[in-house]
Design a protein around this motif. Structure first.
Motif, PDB file in Angstrom:
ATOM      1  N   UNK A 459       0.849  -1.181   0.000  1.00  0.00           N
ATOM      2  CA  UNK A 459       0.000   0.000   0.000  1.00  0.00           C
ATOM      3  C   UNK A 459       0.887   1.233   0.000  1.00  0.00           C
ATOM      4  N   UNK A 460       0.773   2.038  -1.048  1.00  0.00           N
ATOM      5  CA  UNK A 460       1.611   3.220  -1.213  1.00  0.00           C
ATOM      6  C   UNK A 460       0.937   4.403  -0.522  1.00  0.00           C
ATOM      7  N   UNK A 461       1.521   4.853   0.552  1.00  0.00           N
ATOM      8  CA  UNK A 461       0.902   5.891   1.366  1.00  0.00           C
ATOM      9  C   UNK A 461       0.820   7.221   0.628  1.00  0.00           C
ATOM     10  N   UNK A 462      -0.049   8.095   1.112  1.00  0.00           N
ATOM     11  CA  UNK A 462      -0.210   9.446   0.572  1.00  0.00           C
ATOM     12  C   UNK A 462      -0.813  10.319   1.660  1.00  0.00           C
ATOM     13  N   UNK A 463      -0.624  11.635   1.576  1.00  0.00           N
ATOM     14  CA  UNK A 463      -1.133  12.536   2.620  1.00  0.00           C
ATOM     15  C   UNK A 463      -2.659  12.617   2.616  1.00  0.00           C
ATOM     16  N   UNK A 464      -3.221  12.711   3.823  1.00  0.00           N
ATOM     17  CA  UNK A 464      -4.655  12.919   4.013  1.00  0.00           C
ATOM     18  C   UNK A 464      -4.849  13.806   5.241  1.00  0.00           C
ATOM     19  N   UNK A 465      -6.094  14.208   5.475  1.00  0.00           N
ATOM     20  CA  UNK A 465      -6.487  14.902   6.706  1.00  0.00           C
ATOM     21  C   UNK A 465      -7.447  13.990   7.453  1.00  0.00           C
ATOM     22  N   UNK A 466      -7.148  13.702   8.708  1.00  0.00           N
ATOM     23  CA  UNK A 466      -8.076  12.903   9.505  1.00  0.00           C
ATOM     24  C   UNK A 466      -9.270  13.764   9.874  1.00  0.00           C
ATOM     25  N   UNK A 467     -10.452  13.276   9.560  1.00  0.00           N
ATOM     26  CA  UNK A 467     -11.658  14.092   9.710  1.00  0.00           C
ATOM     27  C   UNK A 467     -11.941  14.473  11.157  1.00  0.00           C
ATOM     28  N   UNK A 468     -11.779  13.544  12.084  1.00  0.00           N
ATOM     29  CA  UNK A 468     -12.182  13.779  13.468  1.00  0.00           C
ATOM     30  C   UNK A 468     -11.455  14.919  14.145  1.00  0.00           C
ATOM     31  N   UNK A 469     -10.148  15.098  13.831  1.00  0.00           N
ATOM     32  CA  UNK A 469      -9.369  16.116  14.525  1.00  0.00           C
ATOM     33  C   UNK A 469      -8.552  16.993  13.581  1.00  0.00           C
ATOM     34  N   UNK A 470      -8.804  16.883  12.270  1.00  0.00           N
ATOM     35  CA  UNK A 470      -8.141  17.702  11.249  1.00  0.00           C
ATOM     36  C   UNK A 470      -6.628  17.517  11.246  1.00  0.00           C
ATOM     37  N   UNK A 471      -6.153  16.347  11.621  1.00  0.00           N
ATOM     38  CA  UNK A 471      -4.713  16.116  11.667  1.00  0.00           C
ATOM     39  C   UNK A 471      -4.184  15.735  10.287  1.00  0.00           C
ATOM     40  N   UNK A 472      -3.195  16.491   9.758  1.00  0.00           N
ATOM     41  CA  UNK A 472      -2.536  16.066   8.522  1.00  0.00           C
ATOM     42  C   UNK A 472      -1.662  14.843   8.823  1.00  0.00           C
ATOM     43  N   UNK A 473      -1.748  13.814   8.006  1.00  0.00           N
ATOM     44  CA  UNK A 473      -0.997  12.596   8.269  1.00  0.00           C
ATOM     45  C   UNK A 473      -0.890  11.771   6.985  1.00  0.00           C
ATOM     46  N   UNK A 474      -0.154  10.689   7.069  1.00  0.00           N
ATOM     47  CA  UNK A 474      -0.075   9.757   5.954  1.00  0.00           C
ATOM     48  C   UNK A 474      -1.064   8.625   6.190  1.00  0.00           C
ATOM     49  N   UNK A 475      -1.850   8.327   5.178  1.00  0.00           N
ATOM     50  CA  UNK A 475      -2.870   7.290   5.314  1.00  0.00           C
ATOM     51  C   UNK A 475      -2.240   5.939   5.624  1.00  0.00           C
ATOM     52  N   UNK A 476      -1.089   5.648   5.042  1.00  0.00           N
ATOM     53  CA  UNK A 476      -0.447   4.361   5.278  1.00  0.00           C
ATOM     54  C   UNK A 476      -0.039   4.136   6.721  1.00  0.00           C
ATOM     55  N   UNK A 477       0.024   5.192   7.514  1.00  0.00           N
ATOM     56  CA  UNK A 477       0.480   5.056   8.892  1.00  0.00           C
ATOM     57  C   UNK A 477      -0.605   4.519   9.827  1.00  0.00           C
ATOM     58  N   UNK A 478      -1.800   4.311   9.305  1.00  0.00           N
ATOM     59  CA  UNK A 478      -2.823   3.632  10.115  1.00  0.00           C
ATOM     60  C   UNK A 478      -2.679   2.116  10.004  1.00  0.00           C
ATOM     61  N   UNK A 479      -1.817   1.641   9.107  1.00  0.00           N
ATOM     62  CA  UNK A 479      -1.665   0.198   8.876  1.00  0.00           C
ATOM     63  C   UNK A 479      -0.618  -0.360   9.834  1.00  0.00           C
ATOM     64  N   UNK A 480      -0.999  -0.542  11.082  1.00  0.00           N
ATOM     65  CA  UNK A 480      -0.082  -1.003  12.110  1.00  0.00           C
ATOM     66  C   UNK A 480       0.098  -2.524  12.050  1.00  0.00           C
ATOM     67  N   UNK A 481       1.188  -2.985  12.647  1.00  0.00           N
ATOM     68  CA  UNK A 481       1.518  -4.411  12.640  1.00  0.00           C
ATOM     69  C   UNK A 481       0.774  -5.116  13.774  1.00  0.00           C
ATOM     70  N   UNK A 482      -0.546  -5.158  13.663  1.00  0.00           N
ATOM     71  CA  UNK A 482      -1.376  -5.735  14.719  1.00  0.00           C
ATOM     72  C   UNK A 482      -2.217  -6.910  14.243  1.00  0.00           C
TER      73      UNK A 482
END
Length: 622
Positions: A459-482
């Motif tokens: 999965x090739x990450x890209x920038x997004x804004x998290x809706x709940x708190x308006x945090x700029x972040x990379x979408x791929x960083x929600x893909x944790x090793x869990x």
């Protein structure tokens, strides 16, 4: 990072509130042999599951203090982000930003820089290519293991002397260890699965009856980490230097601002000669490096570490214990990973990175089968996927090593190496891997819906804004090793999750269908299948309160609401993820992403039959 779900707790949120480390038992779910990068990656992944028992052993008396590997590909740093320690690696490491290429000048009496290029192409990854001592990477893994849901401490000073299968249906593999402290104490450990991460002389591989196959290039190289004074201008850049008469050097600056690694070409080996037969010394390496760098000077003040080695590329025919005649009817119980099943030259920086990728592929699969989530046939995909990738990378590594050692007889020949480097930057970055169609990966039937997300590739990450708190972040960083599967929905035009929209209908289907079918009773609704959705509109205009319940799930003992499931494009800083990753704006798309961050399928948002068929063929209902 999310915490406080089941009650407020002070202190370091990265430390799981787990029970004290239990004494090592004589029966475990997974026995890992070897505390190298492959073994520690696997142990760290398995430590995330409180219901999986793991033991990792090492014949050395303690943790690694000085590592030989140094280069960390972009893909490896992406993986570290999934484990939670990428920031530590990035803070300490040397970042490889540019590469200089040097060859003899027109007069033949000196060296000239012929090119200086960007090391990692734009948008190849959000992570850089970095250099950090292997021992520090081990430290970060060990810390993560100690702080995990099921803490693991390695058993040092024990060498595996035998491993074999038994008729015990619960623990069908038994390994015998001997203490290396001189007391000759032996110990037997029963296991459901054994993974050999014990290097090129792997005892697990020998017990499985496998052998590394391939040929050595018969080229001797030396390597040393030095503190030196030089007038060579690119000493703090990665630099490939080819001389006419004295061979080549690859310079790799190290972390800390002063230390430098030099890979130095020595003479070819002849007949049955081995690297040890040459009696290489640090003084010999310094002398050779000085000749190659002339007319620039090199004054070595200290040699921190050095070695001599022969280039070789070898690979096993299979990475598990199932022979071809019973493949499909007998499930694997023993596996090998890393140098135990493939070896490379250091030039392309593949060894440690590919080894960690092996067990990142295997770890979640073992956990899914052990926890009763997936069918045992899932384990067969490890050897299928990783052996094919090892063979591809070895061919690439052979070409890279051959071109680096070539004696340029003119400008055109000298340019071949830098051209090859530019062309194959995706390999050195670790992002070129694409798994073939299988039970985990489709053929790309609906690839047009998301051209930037190919089935079988990470999965090739890209920038997004998290809706709940308006945090700029990379979408791929929600893909944790869990161990969780991710379903990433990209909403079509005008879809804000309102009643009757494609996203709302998808949420209703998932909640009543696959999520209900595969999530254990009492577990959080996203504990097995985790849905995230990216909407097209500006985040400030979205109504979060209108989202479907599945995107505002209630979790934990208090039924707290998780506000981190919905995202929007970063329209302020860009790029817009829909344009950037080729998402069909009218139709949207749904990505099924594996726990190791590879895309399994791209589907229409309404393809409920395809979603059902995929998970029914892979997972076990509760």
């Amino acid at each position: 990072m999310q915490y406080h779900l089941n009650g407020f707790q002070s202190g370091d949120p990265s430390v799981a509130r787990a029970a004290a480390v239990a004494p090592h038992k004589d029966a475990v779910d997974v026995l890992i042999v070897g505390c190298g990068p492959a073994g520690l990656t696997l142990a760290t992944q398995l430590a995330a599951f409180s219901d999986v028992t793991t033991m990792i052993t090492e014949r050395k008396s303690g943790p690694l203090e000085l590592g030989q590997a140094d280069g960390l590909a972009c893909r490896s740093v992406e993986m570290f982000e999934a484990f939670g320690f990428a920031e530590k690696v990035l803070k300490e490491s040397y970042w490889v930003n540019e590469v200089g290429f040097w060859r003899p000048d027109a007069t033949g009496g000196g060296l000239t820089r012929v090119d200086r290029i960007q090391d990692v192409a734009d948008d190849l990854s959000e992570m850089p290519h970095v250099i950090l001592n292997q021992a520090r990477v081990h430290d970060f893994y060990l810390e993560q293991m100690r702080n995990a849901a099921r803490p693991i401490l390695p058993v040092y000073g024990h060498e595996m002397v035998d491993v074999c299968k038994t008729d015990d249906p619960e623990y069908p593999v038994i390994a015998t260890f001997q203490s290396v402290d001189g007391e000759n104490e032996t110990r037997k450990v029963r296991a459901k699965y054994v993974v050999g991460c014990d290097g090129a002389r792997s005892a697990v591989r020998r017990a499985m009856g496998h052998a590394l196959k391939g040929e050595a290039a018969r080229q001797l190289w030396g390597v040393m980490d030095v503190l030196a004074v030089t007038d060579f201008p690119d000493i703090r850049l990665k630099a490939a230097i080819q001389s006419v008469a004295h061979g080549s050097i690859l310079i790799i600056p190290r972390e800390g601002g002063y230390l430098v690694r030099m890979y130095i070409e020595l003479d070819a080996l002849h007949g049955d000669e081995r690297a040890a037969d040459r009696n290489v010394t640090p003084e010999m390496l310094i002398a050779k490096a000085t000749k190659i760098l002339a007319p620039y000077t090199l004054e070595v003040k200290e040699v921190a570490w050095w070695s001599a080695y022969e280039i070789g590329q070898r690979v096993c025919d299979t990475f598990d214990d199932v022979t071809s005649d019973v493949r499909g009817t007998q499930m694997p119980r023993m596996f090998i990973a890393g140098d135990a099943c493939h070896t490379h030259s250091p030039k392309a920086g593949q060894g440690m990175n590919v080894s960690m990728a092996d067990t990142f592929n295997l770890g979640w699969k073992l956990a899914a089968v052990l926890r009763g989530q997936s069918v045992p046939a899932l384990l067969e995909t490890y050897s299928e996927e990783r052996q094919a990738k090892a063979k591809e990378l070895i061919e690439f590594d052979k070409d890279m090593a051959r071109l680096f050692s070539a004696k340029p007889r003119g400008a055109s020949e000298a340019e071949q190496f830098q051209s090859y480097f530019k062309k194959h930057g995706r390999y050195t970055a670790g992002v070129e891997t694409r798994y073939a169609p299988s039970m985990l990966t489709d053929t790309g039937t609906h690839a047009a819906l998301a051209t930037g997300y190919k089935s079988g590739m990470r999965f090739h990450s890209a920038p997004v804004i998290r809706l709940g708190d308006a945090k700029p972040m990379h979408l791929g960083h929600v893909l944790k090793a869990d161990g969780r599967w991710r379903l990433i929905g990209f909403a079509g035009s005008g879809d804000e999750g309102q009643a009757g929209s494609a996203i709302e209908i998808l949420c209703s289907f998932l909640a009543k269908g696959p999520i209900a079918r595969f999530t254990p009773q009492g577990a959080d609704i996203d504990s097995v299948l985790d849905l995230r959705v990216v909407f097209q509109g500006a985040h400030q205009k979205m109504k979060i309160e209108a989202l479907p319940n599945l995107l505002l799930p209630r979790k934990g003992r208090y039924g707290l609401i998780d506000y981190e499931k919905a995202f929007c494009p970063d329209l302020k800083n860009g790029p817009d993820i829909f344009d950037h990753r080729g998402i069909d704006r009218a139709k949207g798309a749904l990505l099924i992403v594996r726990p190791d961050q590879y895309v399994s399928k791209v589907l229409p948002l309404s393809d409920f039959e395809g979603i059902t068929a995929f998970f029914d063929g892979l997972m076990l209902p509760v």
